[in-house]
Design a protein around this motif. Structure first.
Motif, PDB file in Angstrom:
ATOM      1  N   SER A 272      13.996  -3.049  -3.064  1.00  0.00           N
ATOM      2  CA  SER A 272      13.641  -2.930  -1.959  1.00  0.00           C
ATOM      3  C   SER A 272      13.126  -4.079  -1.204  1.00  0.00           C
ATOM      4  O   SER A 272      13.673  -4.679  -0.127  1.00  0.00           O
ATOM      5  N   TYR A 273      12.259  -4.638  -1.913  1.00  0.00           N
ATOM      6  CA  TYR A 273      11.655  -5.800  -1.292  1.00  0.00           C
ATOM      7  C   TYR A 273      12.589  -6.879  -1.421  1.00  0.00           C
ATOM      8  O   TYR A 273      12.628  -7.866  -0.462  1.00  0.00           O
ATOM      9  N   GLU A 274      13.327  -6.958  -2.281  1.00  0.00           N
ATOM     10  CA  GLU A 274      14.153  -8.140  -2.714  1.00  0.00           C
ATOM     11  C   GLU A 274      15.491  -8.182  -1.609  1.00  0.00           C
ATOM     12  O   GLU A 274      15.995  -9.168  -1.146  1.00  0.00           O
ATOM     13  N   LYS A 275      15.606  -6.887  -1.274  1.00  0.00           N
ATOM     14  CA  LYS A 275      16.771  -6.676  -0.273  1.00  0.00           C
ATOM     15  C   LYS A 275      16.403  -7.081   1.099  1.00  0.00           C
ATOM     16  O   LYS A 275      17.230  -7.537   2.078  1.00  0.00           O
ATOM     17  N   TYR A 276      15.210  -7.071   1.322  1.00  0.00           N
ATOM     18  CA  TYR A 276      14.647  -7.470   2.970  1.00  0.00           C
ATOM     19  C   TYR A 276      13.798  -8.634   3.005  1.00  0.00           C
ATOM     20  O   TYR A 276      13.600  -8.910   3.989  1.00  0.00           O
ATOM     21  N   GLU A 277      13.436  -9.164   1.991  1.00  0.00           N
ATOM     22  CA  GLU A 277      12.588 -10.106   1.826  1.00  0.00           C
ATOM     23  C   GLU A 277      12.729 -11.503   2.738  1.00  0.00           C
ATOM     24  O   GLU A 277      12.073 -11.753   3.639  1.00  0.00           O
ATOM     25  N   HIS A 278      13.969 -11.944   2.793  1.00  0.00           N
ATOM     26  CA  HIS A 278      14.246 -13.035   3.473  1.00  0.00           C
ATOM     27  C   HIS A 278      14.896 -12.799   4.681  1.00  0.00           C
ATOM     28  O   HIS A 278      14.680 -13.394   5.949  1.00  0.00           O
ATOM     29  N   SER A 279      15.898 -11.668   4.775  1.00  0.00           N
ATOM     30  CA  SER A 279      16.486 -11.445   6.021  1.00  0.00           C
ATOM     31  C   SER A 279      15.165 -10.770   7.286  1.00  0.00           C
ATOM     32  O   SER A 279      15.621 -10.916   8.383  1.00  0.00           O
ATOM     33  N   HIS A 280      14.301 -10.162   6.758  1.00  0.00           N
ATOM     34  CA  HIS A 280      13.424  -9.799   7.680  1.00  0.00           C
ATOM     35  C   HIS A 280      11.830 -10.387   7.505  1.00  0.00           C
ATOM     36  O   HIS A 280      10.901  -9.832   7.953  1.00  0.00           O
ATOM     37  N   ASN A 281      11.792 -11.304   6.658  1.00  0.00           N
ATOM     38  CA  ASN A 281      10.481 -12.130   6.574  1.00  0.00           C
ATOM     39  C   ASN A 281       9.331 -11.151   6.049  1.00  0.00           C
ATOM     40  O   ASN A 281       8.349 -11.174   6.519  1.00  0.00           O
ATOM     41  N   ILE A 282       9.867 -10.581   5.129  1.00  0.00           N
ATOM     42  CA  ILE A 282       8.910  -9.486   4.471  1.00  0.00           C
ATOM     43  C   ILE A 282       7.773 -10.324   3.464  1.00  0.00           C
ATOM     44  O   ILE A 282       8.286 -10.738   2.362  1.00  0.00           O
ATOM     45  N   GLY A 283       6.799 -10.162   3.565  1.00  0.00           N
ATOM     46  CA  GLY A 283       5.787 -10.485   2.484  1.00  0.00           C
ATOM     47  C   GLY A 283       4.917  -9.590   1.652  1.00  0.00           C
ATOM     48  O   GLY A 283       4.647  -9.834   0.553  1.00  0.00           O
ATOM     49  N   LEU A 284       4.912  -8.299   2.204  1.00  0.00           N
ATOM     50  CA  LEU A 284       4.000  -7.125   1.665  1.00  0.00           C
ATOM     51  C   LEU A 284       5.274  -6.074   1.767  1.00  0.00           C
ATOM     52  O   LEU A 284       5.486  -5.745   3.153  1.00  0.00           O
ATOM     53  N   ILE A 285       4.986  -5.185   0.715  1.00  0.00           N
ATOM     54  CA  ILE A 285       5.793  -3.974   0.807  1.00  0.00           C
ATOM     55  C   ILE A 285       5.016  -3.096   0.097  1.00  0.00           C
ATOM     56  O   ILE A 285       4.555  -3.119  -1.033  1.00  0.00           O
ATOM     57  N   GLY A 286       5.014  -1.668   0.391  1.00  0.00           N
ATOM     58  CA  GLY A 286       4.442  -0.637   0.092  1.00  0.00           C
ATOM     59  C   GLY A 286       5.277   0.497  -0.155  1.00  0.00           C
ATOM     60  O   GLY A 286       6.331   0.443   0.401  1.00  0.00           O
ATOM     61  N   ALA A 287       4.614   1.715  -0.686  1.00  0.00           N
ATOM     62  CA  ALA A 287       5.474   2.836  -0.884  1.00  0.00           C
ATOM     63  C   ALA A 287       4.800   4.001   0.041  1.00  0.00           C
ATOM     64  O   ALA A 287       3.759   3.762   0.299  1.00  0.00           O
ATOM     65  N   ASN A 288       5.583   4.983   0.163  1.00  0.00           N
ATOM     66  CA  ASN A 288       4.925   6.259   0.838  1.00  0.00           C
ATOM     67  C   ASN A 288       4.099   7.240  -0.260  1.00  0.00           C
ATOM     68  O   ASN A 288       4.282   6.968  -1.474  1.00  0.00           O
ATOM     69  N   TYR A 289       3.098   7.784  -0.053  1.00  0.00           N
ATOM     70  CA  TYR A 289       2.004   8.377  -0.856  1.00  0.00           C
ATOM     71  C   TYR A 289       1.832   9.757  -0.276  1.00  0.00           C
ATOM     72  O   TYR A 289       1.735   9.969   1.023  1.00  0.00           O
ATOM     73  N   LYS A 290       1.426  10.686  -1.254  1.00  0.00           N
ATOM     74  CA  LYS A 290       0.926  12.046  -1.228  1.00  0.00           C
ATOM     75  C   LYS A 290      -0.380  12.068  -1.337  1.00  0.00           C
ATOM     76  O   LYS A 290      -0.604  11.751  -2.530  1.00  0.00           O
ATOM     77  N   ASP A 291      -1.107  12.664  -0.483  1.00  0.00           N
ATOM     78  CA  ASP A 291      -2.426  12.775  -0.804  1.00  0.00           C
ATOM     79  C   ASP A 291      -2.793  13.917  -1.808  1.00  0.00           C
ATOM     80  O   ASP A 291      -2.156  15.100  -1.227  1.00  0.00           O
ATOM     81  N   GLU A 292      -2.992  13.846  -2.851  1.00  0.00           N
ATOM     82  CA  GLU A 292      -3.453  14.857  -3.933  1.00  0.00           C
ATOM     83  C   GLU A 292      -4.456  16.025  -3.352  1.00  0.00           C
ATOM     84  O   GLU A 292      -4.242  17.087  -3.805  1.00  0.00           O
TER      85      GLU A 292
END
Length: 280
Positions: free
Chosen positions: A99-119
């Motif tokens: 996902s990072y590599e797909k949008y890194e250059h087209s949208h200037n992505i420097g940081l990416i993270g995922a969704n999380y569920k609070d246990e």
């Protein structure tokens, strides 16, 4: 590996007796950074796990910086950060990097993270402020530490983790700094992991924290007010600092203890004191 560039995972530990094995086949090297009295049997570690015992509690930012600045890294290597309360499923790192590599250059992505569920609560994180990039990927103002993925060249460009932030809001501050350098923060909501926020829900509260922890929350909130962040964010931190005593009086348990750590955090935040607070 899944990428021609190496993948490094960094996990801070504090007073734990176990280590997560879910990262073993998803990265080249996993660094366990022990900031407390952990009882880790190094002989049981997989070959690609490296255990590092810090002499003192360095906190999150200094522990990450110490190892990042010591090991050999190349500009396009991937760095992925977690704390000890996170568990990732199989294929997590592969999917996040794709996902990072797909949008890194087209949208200037420097940081990416995922969704999380609070246990503790069973709830999936909900972000009030986000801008759509694709069906599942959004740009966001900030990310939490766990699942933060970046390249070495980007974190080097922005000046690494800010060691003025011991624990709380180190991730927020880093996210803001990426944005100031023109690098967006993004989250892929189709990729999820398990995370635990706070201690428990015994009191019916989400993200319940013990009184001592709020020393850091308040101290670093005060520091955030002096950072180059947006007006909305400054209002958020200011409101938090001003309204927390009201929350203590009407909603919280252990009021006397909480008020003590609140005022200690407020004073030391104004003084811009860093590091661990020694408990006598």
């Amino acid at each position: 590996m899944i990428s021609k560039n190496k993948i490094f995972i960094f996990i801070t530990l504090y007073n734990t007796y176990s280590f997560p094995l879910c990262y073993q086949r998803q990265a080249d090297i996993i660094y366990l950074l022990d900031n407390g009295k952990c009882m880790i049997n190094k002989s049981e570690l997989p070959d690609n796990y490296v255990y590092i015992k810090n002499e003192t509690n360095l906190g999150l930012s200094s522990a990450f910086n110490k190892i990042i600045k010591t090991i050999e890294l190349h500009d396009d290597d991937f760095l992925l950060f977690f704390d000890q309360d996170s568990i990732i499923p199989d294929g997590f790192v592969k999917n996040l990097i794709q996902s990072y590599e797909k949008y890194e250059h087209s949208h200037n992505i420097g940081l990416i993270g995922a969704n999380y569920k609070d246990e503790n609560t069973g709830k999936v994180a909900f972000r009030h402020t986000k801008k759509k990039i694709s069906e599942q990927v959004y740009s966001v103002p900030s990310l939490i530490t766990s699942s933060m993925l970046t390249r070495y060249k980007y974190i080097k460009e922005v000046g690494f983790w800010n060691e003025n932030y011991f624990l709380d809001y180190a991730d927020y501050e880093l996210s803001y700094r990426y944005r100031r350098y023109g690098l967006k923060c993004a989250v892929d909501e189709s990729i999820t992991f398990s995370h635990t926020l706070g201690e428990n829900v015994e009191y019916g509260r989400e993200h319940y924290l013990n009184p001592f922890r709020y020393y850091y929350v308040i101290r670093e909130s005060v520091k955030m007010l002096s950072e180059q962040i947006g007006l909305y964010d400054k209002i958020h931190f200011l409101a938090y600092v001003l309204l927390y005593p009201v929350s203590i009086l009407f909603l919280e348990d252990k009021k006397k203890e909480r008020m003590k750590f609140y005022f200690m955090g407020l004073l030391n935040g104004i003084k811009r004191i860093n590091g661990e607070l020694e408990r006598k």
